[in-house]
Design a protein around this motif. Structure first.
Motif, PDB file in Angstrom:
ATOM      1  N   PRO A 100      -1.759  -4.983  18.456  1.00  0.00           N
ATOM      2  CA  PRO A 100      -0.500  -4.362  18.899  1.00  0.00           C
ATOM      3  C   PRO A 100      -0.262  -4.562  20.388  1.00  0.00           C
ATOM      4  CG  PRO A 100      -2.198  -2.692  18.676  1.00  0.00           C
ATOM      5  CD  PRO A 100      -2.810  -3.977  18.194  1.00  0.00           C
ATOM      6  N   THR A 101       0.979  -4.567  20.753  1.00  0.00           N
ATOM      7  CA  THR A 101       1.322  -4.619  22.182  1.00  0.00           C
ATOM      8  C   THR A 101       1.375  -3.217  22.774  1.00  0.00           C
ATOM      9  OG1 THR A 101       3.666  -4.577  21.591  1.00  0.00           O
ATOM     10  CG2 THR A 101       2.655  -6.731  21.879  1.00  0.00           C
ATOM     11  N   GLU A 102       1.464  -2.218  21.910  1.00  0.00           N
ATOM     12  CA  GLU A 102       1.442  -0.832  22.345  1.00  0.00           C
ATOM     13  C   GLU A 102       0.507  -0.059  21.430  1.00  0.00           C
ATOM     14  OE1 GLU A 102       5.375   0.636  22.296  1.00  0.00           O
ATOM     15  OE2 GLU A 102       6.155  -0.828  23.731  1.00  0.00           O
ATOM     16  N   SER A 103       0.307   1.193  21.769  1.00  0.00           N
ATOM     17  CA  SER A 103      -0.579   1.993  20.934  1.00  0.00           C
ATOM     18  C   SER A 103       0.087   2.372  19.624  1.00  0.00           C
ATOM     19  CB  SER A 103      -1.002   3.266  21.685  1.00  0.00           C
ATOM     20  OG  SER A 103       0.140   4.043  21.995  1.00  0.00           O
ATOM     21  N   GLN A 104       1.399   2.194  19.527  1.00  0.00           N
ATOM     22  CA  GLN A 104       2.121   2.522  18.303  1.00  0.00           C
ATOM     23  C   GLN A 104       2.972   1.328  17.934  1.00  0.00           C
ATOM     24  OE1 GLN A 104       4.268   6.312  18.170  1.00  0.00           O
ATOM     25  NE2 GLN A 104       6.047   5.179  17.495  1.00  0.00           N
ATOM     26  N   TRP A 105       2.914   0.924  16.673  1.00  0.00           N
ATOM     27  CA  TRP A 105       3.687  -0.245  16.267  1.00  0.00           C
ATOM     28  C   TRP A 105       3.938  -0.220  14.778  1.00  0.00           C
ATOM     29  CZ3 TRP A 105      -1.466  -0.069  16.636  1.00  0.00           C
ATOM     30  CH2 TRP A 105      -2.237  -0.759  15.701  1.00  0.00           C
ATOM     31  N   VAL A 106       4.868  -1.041  14.355  1.00  0.00           N
ATOM     32  CA  VAL A 106       5.198  -1.179  12.938  1.00  0.00           C
ATOM     33  C   VAL A 106       4.739  -2.557  12.487  1.00  0.00           C
ATOM     34  CG1 VAL A 106       7.052  -1.252  11.232  1.00  0.00           C
ATOM     35  CG2 VAL A 106       7.183   0.356  13.152  1.00  0.00           C
ATOM     36  N   VAL A 107       3.936  -2.561  11.388  1.00  0.00           N
ATOM     37  CA  VAL A 107       3.381  -3.810  10.881  1.00  0.00           C
ATOM     38  C   VAL A 107       3.624  -3.889   9.386  1.00  0.00           C
ATOM     39  CG1 VAL A 107       1.587  -3.903  12.655  1.00  0.00           C
ATOM     40  CG2 VAL A 107       1.130  -2.740  10.488  1.00  0.00           C
ATOM     41  N   LYS A 108       3.388  -5.055   8.832  1.00  0.00           N
ATOM     42  CA  LYS A 108       3.446  -5.244   7.382  1.00  0.00           C
ATOM     43  C   LYS A 108       2.022  -5.255   6.850  1.00  0.00           C
ATOM     44  CE  LYS A 108       7.829  -7.361   6.211  1.00  0.00           C
ATOM     45  NZ  LYS A 108       8.179  -6.206   5.385  1.00  0.00           N
ATOM     46  N   LEU A 109       1.776  -4.418   5.863  1.00  0.00           N
ATOM     47  CA  LEU A 109       0.449  -4.323   5.253  1.00  0.00           C
ATOM     48  C   LEU A 109       0.559  -4.627   3.760  1.00  0.00           C
ATOM     49  CD1 LEU A 109      -0.846  -1.004   6.872  1.00  0.00           C
ATOM     50  CD2 LEU A 109      -1.427  -3.336   7.551  1.00  0.00           C
ATOM     51  N   HIS A 110      -0.588  -5.044   3.191  1.00  0.00           N
ATOM     52  CA  HIS A 110      -0.659  -5.272   1.750  1.00  0.00           C
ATOM     53  C   HIS A 110      -1.389  -4.102   1.123  1.00  0.00           C
ATOM     54  CE1 HIS A 110       0.965  -9.360   1.730  1.00  0.00           C
ATOM     55  NE2 HIS A 110       0.305  -9.513   2.881  1.00  0.00           N
ATOM     56  N   ARG A 111      -0.652  -3.346   0.305  1.00  0.00           N
ATOM     57  CA  ARG A 111      -1.257  -2.224  -0.392  1.00  0.00           C
ATOM     58  C   ARG A 111      -0.925  -2.349  -1.878  1.00  0.00           C
ATOM     59  NH1 ARG A 111      -0.062   3.521   1.440  1.00  0.00           N
ATOM     60  NH2 ARG A 111      -2.033   3.844   0.326  1.00  0.00           N
ATOM     61  N   ASN A 112      -1.985  -2.355  -2.690  1.00  0.00           N
ATOM     62  CA  ASN A 112      -1.801  -2.453  -4.135  1.00  0.00           C
ATOM     63  C   ASN A 112      -0.932  -3.649  -4.504  1.00  0.00           C
ATOM     64  OD1 ASN A 112      -3.250  -0.010  -4.377  1.00  0.00           O
ATOM     65  ND2 ASN A 112      -1.351   1.171  -4.091  1.00  0.00           N
ATOM     66  N   ALA A 113      -1.269  -4.792  -3.917  1.00  0.00           N
ATOM     67  CA  ALA A 113      -0.578  -6.066  -4.176  1.00  0.00           C
ATOM     68  C   ALA A 113       0.898  -5.995  -3.791  1.00  0.00           C
ATOM     69  CB  ALA A 113      -0.730  -6.460  -5.644  1.00  0.00           C
ATOM     70  N   GLU A 114       1.228  -5.122  -2.849  1.00  0.00           N
ATOM     71  CA  GLU A 114       2.611  -4.983  -2.420  1.00  0.00           C
ATOM     72  C   GLU A 114       2.661  -4.974  -0.901  1.00  0.00           C
ATOM     73  OE1 GLU A 114       6.385  -1.861  -2.947  1.00  0.00           O
ATOM     74  OE2 GLU A 114       4.440  -1.472  -3.925  1.00  0.00           O
ATOM     75  N   SER A 115       3.631  -5.667  -0.347  1.00  0.00           N
ATOM     76  CA  SER A 115       3.794  -5.723   1.107  1.00  0.00           C
ATOM     77  C   SER A 115       4.714  -4.575   1.530  1.00  0.00           C
ATOM     78  CB  SER A 115       4.385  -7.063   1.522  1.00  0.00           C
ATOM     79  OG  SER A 115       4.553  -7.106   2.922  1.00  0.00           O
TER      80      SER A 115
END
Length: 473
Positions: A116-131
């Motif tokens: 991250p560029t900051e301590s808080q950020w929004v990312v895309k994660l893979h959870r249960n075969a879903e982005s």
């Protein structure tokens, strides 16, 4: 039948009513869209701030537990949070040892690879075969252990999508409402303006009796405008009838003296034994008739100028008493010659604002009529006064002062039905008397020019003429 507001072959947008209605509808639509956009932004900001506040509180608590009780205690807090059944599907945690192996949480180690560029950020994660989109907070302890606290944004996105959908539906409804209001506004405007347009078209076609139909149930501004328009048409028709009557009367009154002149000159010309005195007498009679016609035309011109509101000079403060004194002094010899007594009673100076010569001319006409028609032995009383007039309106009473001069004679008894006709042009109740019947008509026009009025009443016997003007000062 209401006429269309847009002429055939003319663009629909050329209608002023349509443009005004469309503008009002557009403003309503813009206002609604702005309000909906504000609601959407405020709801979105509120939801995100609540999520961020919960994440920060949770992160601070886990950090404090880690620093005070150790890594195992912090791991137990994370496990307990994931098992308490509250926001379990949306809470995201990952606690790793200094060497990078996971201790607790529901995130994969791959989340640590995100920088991250900051301590808080929004990312895309893979959870249960879903982005999915997730918001994460990252913290690195002094021993290089890592803590990730996050929140799955799917529920948040669903709420925002619901709000956005509701806003779009409300926007569509607002658009339909704006279109409906535009059509209703145009229809109402077309009802009134179209009726006026249709009436004007009929009047232009020669039907001067045409009037705008007024529905008693309507009391709005358009109904008031229609009533005022009809009153204006009534006044115009009255003036046109007056002009037609005046034209006919002028033609008759001019034809008679012209015929008399021609016959007299023709007789003098045909008389072969006519002497110079006979020719001179014929010429004098012709000149008298011409002067009479000229005097009548001058009177009509003065009446027309007064009714048109043409002032000879600017109005100035003056007093009815002064005007009366001058006129009475002028008529004293004539009254004595005609065996008429004039009494002057000044109850008040009666200040007014007006043209001295015009007001003096009005009084001259009235006094001349009184002396002429009252006859020898008559008594004429002239009075000046100031009177308060009260006008009662719903819920209020308005008072105004009037300055008046009254000329009363004891001449011939007049019938009440004859009084209104005295102020009309060419009306002569005693045709044997010299004149053209324009005196009181001229006086009425002069009073109207000054914003006043001429009142006629029976003096039992005789006539009472009141010249009333707004008091000045």
């Amino acid at each position: 039948m209401t006429q269309p507001l847009t002429a055939p072959g003319k663009p629909v947008w050329g209608s002023t009513s349509l443009r005004l209605a469309a503008l009002s509808g557009f403003l309503v639509l813009i206002s609604m869209l702005a309000a909906l956009a504000l609601v959407y932004v405020q709801v979105s900001l509120l939801l995100h701030r609540n999520v961020e506040r919960q994440m920060q509180q949770t992160q601070h608590y886990i950090i404090s537990v880690y620093e005070s009780a150790g890594a195992e205690a912090a791991a137990q807090v994370i496990t307990r949070n994931l098992a308490d059944g509250r926001d379990t599907d949306s809470e995201l945690y990952l606690l790793t040892r200094p060497d990078g192996t996971p201790m607790a949480g529901n995130l994969q180690n791959t989340a640590l690879q995100l920088q991250p560029t900051e301590s808080q950020w929004v990312v895309k994660l893979h959870r249960n075969a879903e982005s999915v989109n997730a918001k994460l907070l990252s913290h690195t302890f002094g021993d290089h252990a890592r803590l990730l606290v996050g929140h799955d944004l799917r529920e948040l996105d669903a709420v925002e999508s619901t709000v956005a959908t509701a806003s779009v539906m409300a926007g569509i409804f607002s658009l339909l409402l704006a279109l409906a209001s535009t059509l209703i506004f145009r229809r109402e405007l077309a009802r009134s303006v179209g009726a006026v347009h249709s009436t004007i078209a009929r009047i232009r076609g020669g039907s001067l009796q045409a009037r705008v139909p007024v529905e008693p149930a309507h009391t709005d501004e358009f109904a008031q405008l229609e009533q005022d328009f009809n009153q204006m048409l009534d006044h115009i028709e009255q003036l046109m009838n007056g002009v037609r009557h005046v034209s006919d009367t002028i033609a008759h009154n001019v034809r008679t003296p012209l015929t008399r002149i021609r016959l007299r000159l023709q007789a003098a010309f045909a008389e072969r034994e006519a002497t110079a005195d006979d020719l001179r007498a014929a010429m004098v009679g012709a000149m008298e008739n011409i002067d009479s016609v000229s005097h009548m035309l001058d009177k009509l011109l003065h009446i027309a100028q007064a009714e048109a509101g043409m002032r000879r000079q600017a109005f100035e403060p003056l007093q009815w008493s002064d005007v009366a004194s001058e006129v009475i002094e002028l008529y004293e010899d004539l009254a004595e010659e005609e065996d008429v007594r004039i009494d002057w009673q000044c109850e008040h100076d009666a200040p007014v604002l007006g043209d001295r010569s015009v007001l003096a001319g009005a009084l001259v006409n009235v006094l001349d009529n009184a002396i002429k028609y009252a006859g020898p032995g008559a008594h004429v009383v002239i009075t000046t006064r100031q009177r308060e007039m009260r006008t009662t309106r719903p819920g209020t009473s308005v008072s105004a002062w009037r300055s008046e001069i009254i000329v009363r004679d004891n001449g011939t008894q007049l019938q009440p039905k004859d009084l209104p006709a005295l102020a009309e042009r060419f009306v002569r109740l005693q045709p044997d008397k010299p004149g053209h019947g324009l005196g009181l008509a001229s006086v009425r026009a002069m009073m109207q020019l000054h914003g006043g009025e001429m009142l006629l009443a029976s003096a039992h016997p005789g006539l009472e003429v009141t010249l009333s003007l707004p008091a000045h000062g």
